[in-house]
Motif scaffolding. Structure first.
Motif, mmCIF file in Angstrom:
data_model
loop_
_atom_site.group_PDB
_atom_site.id
_atom_site.type_symbol
_atom_site.label_atom_id
_atom_site.label_comp_id
_atom_site.label_asym_id
_atom_site.label_seq_id
_atom_site.Cartn_x
_atom_site.Cartn_y
_atom_site.Cartn_z
ATOM 1 N N SER B 96 49.345 11.050 39.484
ATOM 2 C CA SER B 96 49.486 9.676 38.988
ATOM 3 C C SER B 96 48.311 9.301 38.110
ATOM 4 O O SER B 96 47.218 9.830 38.309
ATOM 5 C CB SER B 96 49.570 8.698 40.164
ATOM 6 O OG SER B 96 48.300 8.590 40.788
ATOM 7 N N HIS B 123 51.589 9.446 43.678
ATOM 8 C CA HIS B 123 50.866 8.249 44.128
ATOM 9 C C HIS B 123 50.453 8.474 45.574
ATOM 10 O O HIS B 123 51.127 8.050 46.517
ATOM 11 C CB HIS B 123 51.760 7.014 43.974
ATOM 12 C CG HIS B 123 51.882 6.544 42.556
ATOM 13 N ND1 HIS B 123 50.803 6.115 41.825
ATOM 14 C CD2 HIS B 123 52.959 6.465 41.732
ATOM 15 C CE1 HIS B 123 51.202 5.763 40.602
ATOM 16 N NE2 HIS B 123 52.494 5.978 40.522
ATOM 17 N N ASP B 182 47.579 3.503 41.105
ATOM 18 C CA ASP B 182 47.830 3.860 42.510
ATOM 19 C C ASP B 182 47.950 2.627 43.400
ATOM 20 O O ASP B 182 48.845 2.547 44.255
ATOM 21 C CB ASP B 182 46.713 4.767 43.025
ATOM 22 C CG ASP B 182 46.956 6.224 42.678
ATOM 23 O OD1 ASP B 182 48.128 6.603 42.508
ATOM 24 O OD2 ASP B 182 45.966 6.968 42.562
#
Lengths: 370, 338
Positions: B96, B123, B182
């Protein structure tokens, strides 16, 4: 050599005690303050007189249904005001005009114009004013010391969590079709028994308005920063009384301070099921050389036992000297040693931040603090 | 058995931080990195000896030897690599954020859809044991509906993955998206929805007393705070600093729900050491198991022919909200979404 300590005792009038008695009791925790009379206006409703009379009886002092007469007859130098919020400033103004120093319960007022009026009268009459606060809780003192000692360098952001996990009457969604909306004052009167009547008064108040003073006073104490602009989301998620009276029980605020400092406030009355104690109350501070995480509750002692009531706090705060320290600060201010920890102009500023936050929550836009 | 290749082999990069010996129904068959010495080190740790210097070499020389790819390339080339992997028919787990723009994210998603391969975005905060516990409490109904989410994430500069691998874009919008994605995904996931509005501020921790932060650019900012609105009066406050001194990071998540609350806070998980003077706190760590959980979820999704729990759409949503946050930082106004 020991310094000579002023031991003058201040005779103190309690001007209405319909909300928490903890403020006048906190005043009385200091040996220099003696509660000598409880007073209120005769025109107040009977439930007000009942509460005032009960407190007076408990303290063994007279109750006078005439504020002006009490101030004149009892040779008082200090007034402690713990009425409904909408009457706070008016009682304080009358006390200030009589030359009394004032300790007043929070919030400062439900209207900024009332705060302005009080600030003016306080200054004109050269009396001291203390808005009740929690800044002397041990954890806050330690946080301030750590910051002053440079433990995290120069702070640049502060985040405040102030959740009270008390219930506030029936939960949201509990009103049945055909039922009348909950009357705010009646609900607050009922709540007196368990101490969850922080919003007592005719005018409904959300958590921002009722409790916002505490975390914003932390911000003032820890940083001295001036809030210039706020952006807020508010919601009613928990309590039917808040829904019926269209006031928040949960809010989040972005705080933009002079000098580019930043911060946030999360505040709410989130229900007794949400925390084992009074609620999650924390301060996070970021500085140029690190970060600081403070739990307002500490130090505390955990106590568990067979048959423990479900709602009894499992963690008991200890070493709490807030009442005495507040009053000691107030006494020193009267003696001529500076201002109080939370004086009238600062209280007015905090009220302005709260008003701006409520306005932002209503409009969905950032609002400048005036 | 799913055979996977790793593209980008920094041994401390997120997708390398799992114990390959504990991975079920999968094996690593190749590692690609322009730094071959590093590639060999990672390959050895993952139980393979096949290393190449680029994606092109990986596809040309070993295309038949892997079914899936773990991409942890710099953000600027990430979306393109996803597209190339999809074109080659490989399932993709990509670090991510998915891409540096929503347009690039869309292109990556579309490529995977056209090639009928699985796309998962890494994530990883979703897989942290404490966050899984909060999510489980929410999913079980114990907390009611999510009402107010609070996330503090403070890191020292040298552990900021996005910056470490994107040194040239340290001050760019892409780096800011790398900073924010995130935590935004974590919020989106817990609220099970897409925000309606975002208001954000940023500043440089070192620029005390200067007039910040609603400047026309976000260069050099190492502190961000987001105020995110979700449907049904949901709200999230996220602050993220990458200015802690070298050493441990700090993470705290609290979720106030309509019938309960959960507090996952490093502050509550500290041990103490006494060595003279004030005691030192030692954090009770959650281990590296969440990396394994994440990769295993990707492997399981391929095996079970289902979407992984973090989809390309989720990755795109995080990028979109981060873009809106940056717009808010620049304009000084809330940005409406959705």
């Amino acid at each position: 050599m020991q310094s000579v300590q002023n031991t003058t005792t201040f005779r103190t009038a309690v001007l209405s005690v319909v909300k928490h008695s903890y403020v006048p009791l906190g005043v009385a925790s200091h040996p220099r303050f003696e509660l000598v009379v409880v007073a209120d206006d005769d025109s107040q409703p009977e439930w007000v007189h009942e509460r005032n009379a009960l407190f007076a009886e408990k303290m063994g002092i007279p109750y006078v249904r005439d504020v002006q007469r009490a101030l004149a007859d009892y040779d008082v130098q200090v007034a402690v005001v713990s009425s409904e919020a909408e009457r706070h400033c008016d009682l304080s103004v009358r006390a200030a005009k009589a030359g009394l120093h004032i300790v007043q319960d929070k919030p400062m007022s439900t209207r900024l114009s009332e705060c302005d009026r009080l600030v003016e009268v306080i200054q004109a009459n050269q009396v001291k004013f203390l808005l009740w606060n929690r800044n002397h809780l041990p954890a806050l003192i330690e946080a301030r010391q750590a910051i002053q000692d440079g433990a995290i360098g120069q702070p640049y952001a502060i985040h405040l969590d102030f959740y009270f996990s008390k219930d506030a009457g029936p939960p949201k969604g509990s009103r049945k079709p055909g039922d009348a909306p909950i009357n705010w004052l009646e609900r607050q009167r009922e709540a007196h028994a368990d101490g969850s009547d922080g919003g007592v008064g005719v005018q409904a108040m959300g958590e921002l308005q009722i409790e916002g003073i505490y975390p914003l006073a932390y911000l003032h104490m820890l940083s001295g920063w001036e809030v210039e602009r706020v952006y807020t989301q508010t919601a009613t998620q928990f309590h039917q009384a808040n829904v019926d009276n269209e006031v928040d029980d949960l809010a989040s605020v972005t705080l933009e301070m002079k000098g580019g400092f930043l911060g946030t406030l999360a505040i709410g009355r989130i229900g007794a099921a949400s925390h084992p104690d009074i609620g999650e109350i924390k301060v996070h501070v970021l500085g140029t050389r690190g970060g600081l995480v403070i739990s307002e509750a500490r130090p505390e002692v955990s106590v568990y036992y067979r048959g423990q009531p479900a709602r009894e706090f499992r963690n008991i705060r200890v070493a709490n000297d807030n009442d005495y320290q507040l009053m000691d600060n107030f006494a020193r201010a009267i003696d001529g040693n500076g201002e109080t920890d939370l004086d009238a102009p600062t209280g007015r500023t905090i009220t302005a931040v709260v008003e701006a936050a409520i306005e932002s929550g209503r409009t969905g836009k950032p609002v400048d603090v005036v | 058995m799913i055979r996977f290749a790793v593209v980008g082999s920094n041994p401390s990069a997120p997708l390398s931080l799992f114990d390959p010996g504990r991975l079920l129904r999968a094996t690593c068959t190749a590692v690609a990195d322009t730094d071959l010495a590093q590639a060999r080190q990672t390959a050895s740790a993952l139980g393979t000896h096949v290393t190449v210097a680029s994606w092109d070499q990986l596809v040309q020389q070993h295309a038949e030897n892997f079914d899936a790819v773990l991409i942890q390339a710099p953000l600027g080339s990430r979306a393109a690599l996803v597209r190339q992997a999809a074109t080659a028919g490989k399932h993709v787990l990509v670090e991510s954020p998915l891409a540096s723009t929503t347009d690039l994210a869309d292109q990556a998603i579309e490529a995977c859809k056209a090639a009928a391969v699985r796309l998962m975005v890494g994530h990883e905060m979703r897989f942290l044991p404490s966050n899984l516990a909060v999510a489980q409490a929410l999913k079980s109904g114990q907390l009611g509906e999510p009402a107010l989410l609070r996330i503090h994430r403070w890191l020292p500069p040298d552990t900021t993955a996005a910056l470490r691998r994107d040194p040239d874009s340290n001050a760019s919008r892409a780096a800011a998206i790398g900073h924010l994605a995130d935590e935004i995904d974590l919020a989106n996931w817990l609220f099970q929805g897409f925000p309606t509005r975002v208001y954000a501020k940023a500043r440089s921790s070192s620029a005390i007393h200067s007039n910040l932060p609603s400047s026309a650019e976000i260069n050099g900012h190492d502190y961000f705070q987001l105020h995110v609105a979700y449907p049904h009066d949901g709200m999230a406050l996220i602050d993220r600093s990458t200015a802690l001194p070298a050493g441990a990071d700090y993470f705290s998540l609290s979720l106030i729900g309509t019938t309960g609350a959960a507090y996952a806070d490093d502050h509550n998980n500290m041990h103490l050491a006494y060595r003279g003077g004030p005691p030192t706190a030692i954090r009770g760590v959650q281990g590296d198991g969440h990396w394994l959980t994440q990769v295993q979820e990707f492997i399981d999704a391929i095996h079970e022919a289902r979407d992984p729990v973090v989809t390309g759409k989720d990755g795109r949503a995080a990028v979109r909200v981060a873009e809106a946050a940056i717009e808010s930082m620049i304009t000084g106004s809330p940005v409406l979404l959705g």
